[in-house]
Design a protein around this motif. Sequence first.
Motif, PDB file in Angstrom:
ATOM      1  N   THR A  56       0.938  -1.079   0.111  1.00  0.00           N
ATOM      2  CA  THR A  56      -0.097   0.024  -0.138  1.00  0.00           C
ATOM      3  C   THR A  56       0.919   1.217  -0.097  1.00  0.00           C
ATOM      4  OG1 THR A  56      -1.703  -1.200   1.234  1.00  0.00           O
ATOM      5  CG2 THR A  56      -1.864   1.214   1.401  1.00  0.00           C
ATOM      6  N   LEU A  57       0.870   1.953  -0.935  1.00  0.00           N
ATOM      7  CA  LEU A  57       1.849   2.910  -1.369  1.00  0.00           C
ATOM      8  C   LEU A  57       1.584   4.358  -0.283  1.00  0.00           C
ATOM      9  CD1 LEU A  57       4.221   4.080  -2.894  1.00  0.00           C
ATOM     10  CD2 LEU A  57       2.621   4.937  -4.641  1.00  0.00           C
ATOM     11  N   ASP A  58       2.764   4.739   0.301  1.00  0.00           N
ATOM     12  CA  ASP A  58       2.551   5.926   1.227  1.00  0.00           C
ATOM     13  C   ASP A  58       3.402   6.964   0.445  1.00  0.00           C
ATOM     14  OD1 ASP A  58       2.796   7.845   2.943  1.00  0.00           O
ATOM     15  OD2 ASP A  58       3.400   6.578   4.717  1.00  0.00           O
ATOM     16  N   GLU A  59       2.413   7.691  -0.370  1.00  0.00           N
ATOM     17  CA  GLU A  59       3.299   8.537  -1.317  1.00  0.00           C
ATOM     18  C   GLU A  59       4.221   9.904  -0.600  1.00  0.00           C
ATOM     19  OE1 GLU A  59       2.454  11.248  -5.222  1.00  0.00           O
ATOM     20  OE2 GLU A  59       1.457   9.113  -5.092  1.00  0.00           O
ATOM     21  N   ALA A  60       3.549  10.044   0.470  1.00  0.00           N
ATOM     22  CA  ALA A  60       4.196  11.052   1.376  1.00  0.00           C
ATOM     23  C   ALA A  60       5.490  10.721   1.890  1.00  0.00           C
ATOM     24  CB  ALA A  60       3.432  11.612   2.545  1.00  0.00           C
ATOM     25  N   ARG A  61       5.602   9.068   2.299  1.00  0.00           N
ATOM     26  CA  ARG A  61       6.829   8.651   2.774  1.00  0.00           C
ATOM     27  C   ARG A  61       7.978   8.566   1.711  1.00  0.00           C
ATOM     28  NH1 ARG A  61       9.049   4.060   2.532  1.00  0.00           N
ATOM     29  NH2 ARG A  61       7.232   2.965   1.569  1.00  0.00           N
ATOM     30  N   VAL A  62       7.539   7.953   0.424  1.00  0.00           N
ATOM     31  CA  VAL A  62       8.362   7.924  -0.586  1.00  0.00           C
ATOM     32  C   VAL A  62       8.914   9.096  -0.942  1.00  0.00           C
ATOM     33  CG1 VAL A  62       8.604   7.111  -3.037  1.00  0.00           C
ATOM     34  CG2 VAL A  62       7.247   5.874  -1.358  1.00  0.00           C
ATOM     35  N   HIS A  63       7.968  10.226  -0.925  1.00  0.00           N
ATOM     36  CA  HIS A  63       8.669  11.812  -1.211  1.00  0.00           C
ATOM     37  C   HIS A  63       9.760  12.138  -0.239  1.00  0.00           C
ATOM     38  CE1 HIS A  63       5.021  13.632  -3.976  1.00  0.00           C
ATOM     39  NE2 HIS A  63       5.647  12.223  -4.507  1.00  0.00           N
ATOM     40  N   GLY A  64       9.634  11.895   1.018  1.00  0.00           N
ATOM     41  CA  GLY A  64      10.422  11.996   2.078  1.00  0.00           C
ATOM     42  C   GLY A  64      11.708  11.208   1.767  1.00  0.00           C
ATOM     43  N   ALA A  65      11.600   9.983   1.478  1.00  0.00           N
ATOM     44  CA  ALA A  65      12.422   9.300   0.834  1.00  0.00           C
ATOM     45  C   ALA A  65      13.624   9.688  -0.276  1.00  0.00           C
ATOM     46  CB  ALA A  65      12.457   7.647   0.693  1.00  0.00           C
ATOM     47  N   LEU A  66      12.699  10.507  -1.357  1.00  0.00           N
ATOM     48  CA  LEU A  66      13.397  11.122  -2.249  1.00  0.00           C
ATOM     49  C   LEU A  66      14.118  12.335  -1.820  1.00  0.00           C
ATOM     50  CD1 LEU A  66      10.886  10.562  -5.109  1.00  0.00           C
ATOM     51  CD2 LEU A  66      13.059   9.914  -5.204  1.00  0.00           C
ATOM     52  N   THR A 118      17.636  18.188 -11.891  1.00  0.00           N
ATOM     53  CA  THR A 118      17.211  16.821 -10.896  1.00  0.00           C
ATOM     54  C   THR A 118      16.728  17.470  -9.708  1.00  0.00           C
ATOM     55  OG1 THR A 118      19.173  16.243 -10.245  1.00  0.00           O
ATOM     56  CG2 THR A 118      18.612  15.569 -12.433  1.00  0.00           C
ATOM     57  N   GLY A 119      17.297  18.381  -9.074  1.00  0.00           N
ATOM     58  CA  GLY A 119      17.148  18.622  -7.612  1.00  0.00           C
ATOM     59  C   GLY A 119      17.479  17.556  -6.614  1.00  0.00           C
ATOM     60  N   ALA A 120      18.513  16.725  -6.993  1.00  0.00           N
ATOM     61  CA  ALA A 120      18.993  15.640  -6.246  1.00  0.00           C
ATOM     62  C   ALA A 120      20.541  15.386  -6.151  1.00  0.00           C
ATOM     63  CB  ALA A 120      18.614  14.222  -6.813  1.00  0.00           C
ATOM     64  N   THR A 121      21.389  16.477  -6.695  1.00  0.00           N
ATOM     65  CA  THR A 121      22.706  16.356  -6.743  1.00  0.00           C
ATOM     66  C   THR A 121      23.546  17.520  -6.059  1.00  0.00           C
ATOM     67  OG1 THR A 121      22.747  17.205  -9.011  1.00  0.00           O
ATOM     68  CG2 THR A 121      22.586  14.927  -8.813  1.00  0.00           C
ATOM     69  N   PRO A 122      23.337  17.811  -5.011  1.00  0.00           N
ATOM     70  CA  PRO A 122      23.858  18.964  -4.305  1.00  0.00           C
ATOM     71  C   PRO A 122      25.393  18.843  -4.029  1.00  0.00           C
ATOM     72  CG  PRO A 122      22.703  17.830  -2.515  1.00  0.00           C
ATOM     73  CD  PRO A 122      22.375  17.022  -3.782  1.00  0.00           C
ATOM     74  N   LEU A 160      24.932  12.242 -17.445  1.00  0.00           N
ATOM     75  CA  LEU A 160      24.762  12.353 -15.908  1.00  0.00           C
ATOM     76  C   LEU A 160      23.289  12.574 -15.281  1.00  0.00           C
ATOM     77  CD1 LEU A 160      27.945  14.239 -15.131  1.00  0.00           C
ATOM     78  CD2 LEU A 160      27.335  12.124 -14.086  1.00  0.00           C
ATOM     79  N   ILE A 161      22.515  13.587 -16.176  1.00  0.00           N
ATOM     80  CA  ILE A 161      20.919  13.551 -15.949  1.00  0.00           C
ATOM     81  C   ILE A 161      20.407  12.241 -15.971  1.00  0.00           C
ATOM     82  CG2 ILE A 161      18.939  14.847 -16.548  1.00  0.00           C
ATOM     83  CD1 ILE A 161      20.750  17.234 -17.319  1.00  0.00           C
ATOM     84  N   ARG A 162      20.521  11.446 -17.049  1.00  0.00           N
ATOM     85  CA  ARG A 162      19.968  10.038 -17.155  1.00  0.00           C
ATOM     86  C   ARG A 162      20.191   9.208 -16.035  1.00  0.00           C
ATOM     87  NH1 ARG A 162      18.699   6.890 -21.477  1.00  0.00           N
ATOM     88  NH2 ARG A 162      17.482   8.830 -22.142  1.00  0.00           N
ATOM     89  N   THR A 163      21.358   9.364 -15.690  1.00  0.00           N
ATOM     90  CA  THR A 163      22.052   8.536 -14.250  1.00  0.00           C
ATOM     91  C   THR A 163      21.049   8.949 -13.197  1.00  0.00           C
ATOM     92  OG1 THR A 163      24.258   8.321 -15.190  1.00  0.00           O
ATOM     93  CG2 THR A 163      24.061   8.270 -12.834  1.00  0.00           C
ATOM     94  N   VAL A 164      21.110  10.194 -12.960  1.00  0.00           N
ATOM     95  CA  VAL A 164      20.329  10.465 -11.618  1.00  0.00           C
ATOM     96  C   VAL A 164      18.843  10.148 -11.757  1.00  0.00           C
ATOM     97  CG1 VAL A 164      19.452  12.493 -10.138  1.00  0.00           C
ATOM     98  CG2 VAL A 164      21.924  12.399 -11.504  1.00  0.00           C
ATOM     99  N   MET A 165      18.351  10.214 -12.863  1.00  0.00           N
ATOM    100  CA  MET A 165      16.927   9.831 -13.039  1.00  0.00           C
ATOM    101  C   MET A 165      16.726   8.481 -12.991  1.00  0.00           C
ATOM    102  SD  MET A 165      15.880  12.152 -16.347  1.00  0.00           S
ATOM    103  CE  MET A 165      14.263  11.271 -16.620  1.00  0.00           C
ATOM    104  N   THR A 166      17.601   7.525 -13.505  1.00  0.00           N
ATOM    105  CA  THR A 166      17.594   6.083 -13.275  1.00  0.00           C
ATOM    106  C   THR A 166      17.665   5.672 -11.810  1.00  0.00           C
ATOM    107  OG1 THR A 166      18.446   5.777 -15.466  1.00  0.00           O
ATOM    108  CG2 THR A 166      18.638   4.006 -14.105  1.00  0.00           C
ATOM    109  N   LEU A 167      18.720   6.223 -11.024  1.00  0.00           N
ATOM    110  CA  LEU A 167      18.735   6.019  -9.640  1.00  0.00           C
ATOM    111  C   LEU A 167      17.614   6.521  -8.825  1.00  0.00           C
ATOM    112  CD1 LEU A 167      22.452   7.772  -9.235  1.00  0.00           C
ATOM    113  CD2 LEU A 167      21.958   5.089  -9.331  1.00  0.00           C
ATOM    114  N   GLN A 168      16.999   7.779  -9.118  1.00  0.00           N
ATOM    115  CA  GLN A 168      15.852   7.881  -8.399  1.00  0.00           C
ATOM    116  C   GLN A 168      14.663   6.875  -8.495  1.00  0.00           C
ATOM    117  OE1 GLN A 168      15.512  11.803 -10.169  1.00  0.00           O
ATOM    118  NE2 GLN A 168      15.603  12.861  -7.994  1.00  0.00           N
ATOM    119  N   GLU A 169      14.676   6.338  -9.735  1.00  0.00           N
ATOM    120  CA  GLU A 169      13.525   5.491 -10.267  1.00  0.00           C
ATOM    121  C   GLU A 169      13.547   4.259  -9.391  1.00  0.00           C
ATOM    122  OE1 GLU A 169      11.656   3.215 -14.159  1.00  0.00           O
ATOM    123  OE2 GLU A 169      13.187   4.933 -14.399  1.00  0.00           O
ATOM    124  N   HIS A 170      14.797   3.750  -9.301  1.00  0.00           N
ATOM    125  CA  HIS A 170      15.126   2.428  -8.764  1.00  0.00           C
ATOM    126  C   HIS A 170      15.085   2.664  -7.218  1.00  0.00           C
ATOM    127  CE1 HIS A 170      15.985   1.290 -12.753  1.00  0.00           C
ATOM    128  NE2 HIS A 170      15.793   0.180 -12.423  1.00  0.00           N
TER     129      HIS A 170
END
Length: 395
Positions: free
Chosen positions: A4-14, A59-63, A306-316
């Motif tokens: 049962t997907l808790d989307e808010a929790r997954v967003h926090g993990a992202l 990406t918002g994921a590579t600081p 590198l953008i493709r890489t980050v997107m793939t990492l986030q997806e998995h």
Amino acid sequence: MSATLDEARVHGALDSFNVELPSWGFSNTGTRFRVFPQPGVPRTTEEKIEDAATVHRYTGATPLVSLHIPWDRVADFSQLAALAASHGMRLGAINSNTFQDERYRLGSLAHPDAAVRESALRHCLECCEIVGATGAHALKVWLGDGTNYPGQDDFRARKRRVSEAFQRIHAELPEPASLLIEYKFYEPAFYQTDIQDWGMALLLAQQAGERARVVVDLGHHAHGVNIEQIVAILLDEGRLGAFDLNDRKYGDDDLIAGSINPYQLFLVFNELAGAGREPGRTGAGAGAVSYMVDQSHNVEPKLPALIRTVMTLQEHWVKAQMVDRQKLCDLQQAGDILGANGVLKDAYDTDARPLLARWREARDLPPDPLVAYLDSGEEQRRADARQDGTGAGWA
């Protein structure tokens, strides 16, 4: 789907899943035969940081951006850290280089000549100083040390030399930074490698000190090795420090993460996500581990790759969060082999892209970062602006 997907929790993990970019990932790279130049590659370390900031903007994921010494040596490292901050970036791990100088032909920290070992050690201690000057979170050491023929050197003596060096490095490393020890089972040495596997890296880390950890490079294993089991054991021992994220087909190919074996990437992330949610355990999940990209973009364009890489990492990473942990545990306890395996397969087979798009839109990011970057015209503007000077590369 089994969860049962808790989307808010997954967003926090992202939100907590930060990917560290390698400065050398933006430079001209190649094979053993040739370095292939590309238009618009950075000419300086400062421009590498600008490019890393561009990936983060989409990406918002590579600081964080990792530096490699001496490739990224500058006159004032504190000033470089300030420049990174002005771009919304931080400097991540400092990577030492004791594998490109002529004196290291027979090794560096394991070299039979004490003078050569001392030279390599001085370089690592200089990197410790750079860690202090930049506020970096770690010093990462990969050694190309090893031998090509039986009898070339003494195995036990080489082990002791490396262990003693890591103890000295750990003692000089500014707190709270970590010493990250990487392993590789072959290349450039083809008979024996001094830090040949995770067990040797773990042994050296335990001997070095409490802040020493192991780096798992996804391409540094023999075919068939169960990498996710290695990850689980290092997590349980509190000694998993970082990843070099990439993929491979034949050897240490440094391909885009998840491009060859995406299921293995998911299984590795599953171990991390599971440890992070284990009752009574803290610091075992994403927050305690550095996720760094280490890819060699020889023919594909740098920033899009590198953008493709980050997107793939986030997806998995999202798929790993979708695993129904309680159901998985219950089925494991019941000995339901197919049921437990099905829980993982259900999560892996779920299309995570719609959830990722919603996460990005909620943070004013483009729903498809790669398409947005390619449509922006930035790739051509960067190439036009950097026509003068020499592009950074492996040389």
